[in-house]
Design a protein around this motif. Structure first.
Motif: not given
Length: 218
Positions: A181-204
């Motif tokens: 966990k990082i800052a109370g959230l599972p690491v896998m959730v952080w990975i999902l957040i980072v990937v989703a943000l990266a794809v959003h920035l890529l597309l926009k």
């Protein structure tokens, strides 16, 4: 002698309807997305009423962690759908990548980086294979990836000889990725957040993203 008086510049009139800058955050989400969010809130409220522990922080973390693999596949599938295609084989691709990753992890003496690199490499290879079949073979994406759904699942069974592969619970890297966990959230959730943000920035904000929208629009 007559003089020509310059015509005063005509100010651009605002387009009919709300401008993009003046749109509210809710309006930018769109009606369909708002309905989905409303349905999600309704379901969460219903289960919260039926079970007092459902909306607890620990249970939300468990649900979020369980949904990360599906979420990662959904995020990257979004780009495919925007492009006008559909990849039905992503589940089987994840399966064969995980099997090869576990085998590489075991074969290299429990080297986590080798296992991760093997998974990424397999994902790239099967993705490129799908693209070659669809673009150069001129096969409909749905048909091509439907075949890949069965083929990659069979490939996973073939390379693993139908047996479970790998044992990662004694490896600190995989334990951290799966249970840390990082800052109370599972690491896998952080990975999902980072990937989703990266794809959003890529597309926009990139030319690649604009090209993806253009291809999907025509």
């Amino acid at each position: 002698m007559s003089t020509i008086t310059p015509t005063p510049a005509v100010k651009d009139r605002p387009a009919d309807g709300p401008t993009r800058r003046g749109r509210s955050p809710l309006a930018s989400l769109g009606g369909q997305n708002l309905s989905l969010i409303g349905a999600l809130v309704l379901v969460l409220g219903l289960f919260g009423v039926l079970n007092d522990n459902y909306l607890s922080v620990s249970n939300m973390q468990v649900i979020a962690e369980a949904a990360t693999i599906t979420g990662l596949l959904a995020v990257v599938q979004t780009a495919v759908i925007i492009c006008g295609g559909l990849d039905i084989s992503v589940g089987s691709q994840a399966g064969v990548a995980s099997v090869v990753s576990a085998m590489a992890f075991t074969a290299t003496g429990s080297n986590a980086l080798a296992g991760i690199a093997a998974a990424v490499g397999v994902g790239l290879l099967v993705g490129i294979l799908n693209g070659v079949i669809i673009v150069y073979g001129r096969v409909n994406p749905t048909i091509a990836t439907l075949a890949g759904l069965a083929a990659y699942k069979g490939l996973a069974q073939l390379v693993s000889d139908g047996r479970a592969q790998g044992y990662v619970l004694n490896n600190d890297v995989f334990v951290f990725l799966g249970r840390g966990k990082i800052a109370g959230l599972p690491v896998m959730v952080w990975i999902l957040i980072v990937v989703a943000l990266a794809v959003h920035l890529l597309l926009k904000y990139t030319d690649i993203g604009r090209n993806i929208y253009a291809i999907g629009g025509n």
